[in-house]
Write a protein that holds these residues in place. Structure first.
Motif, PDB file in Angstrom:
ATOM      1  N   LEU A   3       0.847  -1.185   0.000  1.00  0.00           N
ATOM      2  CA  LEU A   3       0.000   0.000   0.000  1.00  0.00           C
ATOM      3  C   LEU A   3       0.883   1.236   0.000  1.00  0.00           C
ATOM      4  N   VAL A   4       0.568   2.180  -0.886  1.00  0.00           N
ATOM      5  CA  VAL A   4       1.256   3.469  -0.868  1.00  0.00           C
ATOM      6  C   VAL A   4       0.639   4.292   0.255  1.00  0.00           C
ATOM      7  N   LEU A   5       1.492   4.728   1.190  1.00  0.00           N
ATOM      8  CA  LEU A   5       1.047   5.469   2.373  1.00  0.00           C
ATOM      9  C   LEU A   5       1.855   6.741   2.535  1.00  0.00           C
ATOM     10  N   SER A   6       1.234   7.730   3.190  1.00  0.00           N
ATOM     11  CA  SER A   6       1.905   8.984   3.488  1.00  0.00           C
ATOM     12  C   SER A   6       1.466   9.449   4.868  1.00  0.00           C
ATOM     13  N   SER A   7       2.372  10.121   5.575  1.00  0.00           N
ATOM     14  CA  SER A   7       2.087  10.652   6.906  1.00  0.00           C
ATOM     15  C   SER A   7       2.149  12.173   6.860  1.00  0.00           C
ATOM     16  N   ALA A   8       1.104  12.825   7.336  1.00  0.00           N
ATOM     17  CA  ALA A   8       1.054  14.290   7.346  1.00  0.00           C
ATOM     18  C   ALA A   8       2.221  14.852   8.143  1.00  0.00           C
ATOM     19  N   GLY A   9       2.951  15.779   7.535  1.00  0.00           N
ATOM     20  CA  GLY A   9       4.061  16.427   8.211  1.00  0.00           C
ATOM     21  C   GLY A   9       5.266  15.551   8.454  1.00  0.00           C
ATOM     22  N   GLY A  10       5.298  14.344   7.896  1.00  0.00           N
ATOM     23  CA  GLY A  10       6.429  13.447   8.087  1.00  0.00           C
ATOM     24  C   GLY A  10       6.546  12.880   9.486  1.00  0.00           C
ATOM     25  N   LYS A  11       5.502  13.041  10.302  1.00  0.00           N
ATOM     26  CA  LYS A  11       5.498  12.507  11.670  1.00  0.00           C
ATOM     27  C   LYS A  11       5.355  10.987  11.624  1.00  0.00           C
ATOM     28  N   PRO A  12       6.124  10.255  12.448  1.00  0.00           N
ATOM     29  CA  PRO A  12       5.981   8.791  12.467  1.00  0.00           C
ATOM     30  C   PRO A  12       4.561   8.367  12.867  1.00  0.00           C
ATOM     31  N   ARG A  13       3.968   7.542  12.050  1.00  0.00           N
ATOM     32  CA  ARG A  13       2.638   6.995  12.317  1.00  0.00           C
ATOM     33  C   ARG A  13       2.666   5.507  11.996  1.00  0.00           C
ATOM     34  N   HIS A  14       1.595   4.796  12.405  1.00  0.00           N
ATOM     35  CA  HIS A  14       1.595   3.337  12.302  1.00  0.00           C
ATOM     36  C   HIS A  14       0.340   2.811  11.611  1.00  0.00           C
ATOM     37  N   VAL A  15       0.531   1.682  10.947  1.00  0.00           N
ATOM     38  CA  VAL A  15      -0.562   0.864  10.430  1.00  0.00           C
ATOM     39  C   VAL A  15      -0.428  -0.490  11.110  1.00  0.00           C
ATOM     40  N   HIS A  16      -1.481  -0.906  11.792  1.00  0.00           N
ATOM     41  CA  HIS A  16      -1.492  -2.194  12.494  1.00  0.00           C
ATOM     42  C   HIS A  16      -2.309  -3.169  11.655  1.00  0.00           C
ATOM     43  N   GLY A  17      -1.697  -4.289  11.295  1.00  0.00           N
ATOM     44  CA  GLY A  17      -2.376  -5.265  10.458  1.00  0.00           C
ATOM     45  C   GLY A  17      -2.582  -6.588  11.154  1.00  0.00           C
ATOM     46  N   SER A  18      -3.684  -7.229  10.806  1.00  0.00           N
ATOM     47  CA  SER A  18      -3.933  -8.588  11.284  1.00  0.00           C
ATOM     48  C   SER A  18      -4.414  -9.415  10.102  1.00  0.00           C
ATOM     49  N   VAL A  19      -4.080 -10.689  10.131  1.00  0.00           N
ATOM     50  CA  VAL A  19      -4.482 -11.632   9.099  1.00  0.00           C
ATOM     51  C   VAL A  19      -5.283 -12.731   9.774  1.00  0.00           C
ATOM     52  N   ASP A  20      -6.511 -12.926   9.294  1.00  0.00           N
ATOM     53  CA  ASP A  20      -7.401 -13.947   9.853  1.00  0.00           C
ATOM     54  C   ASP A  20      -7.602 -13.758  11.358  1.00  0.00           C
ATOM     55  N   GLY A  21      -7.672 -12.488  11.796  1.00  0.00           N
ATOM     56  CA  GLY A  21      -7.939 -12.178  13.202  1.00  0.00           C
ATOM     57  C   GLY A  21      -6.736 -12.235  14.121  1.00  0.00           C
TER      58      GLY A  21
END
Length: 65
Positions: free
Chosen positions: A4-22
């Protein structure tokens, strides 16, 4: 794999939390706009992917490979 192409506003570190099959799979930390790997599975199959985004993220395009 799921990307996934992602961007963070202002270059601040941010996170995406993923789960597969719960089950928690990985947390991706991002600061700049680029293509990130969200899921890497050893073989193709049918799965349910759930993502939770920190506020301030923008998502642009999913790709699969």
């Amino acid at each position: 794999d799921v990307y996934l192409v992602l961007s963070s506003a202002g270059g601040k570190p941010r996170h995406v939390h993923g789960s597969v099959d719960g089950k928690p799979d990985r947390t991706v930390t991002l600061t700049d706009q680029r293509l990130y790997t969200l899921v890497h599975l050893p073989e193709a199959g049918r799965h349910r992917l759930s993502l939770r985004f920190d506020p301030g993220l923008s998502a642009f395009a999913f790709t699969f490979g």
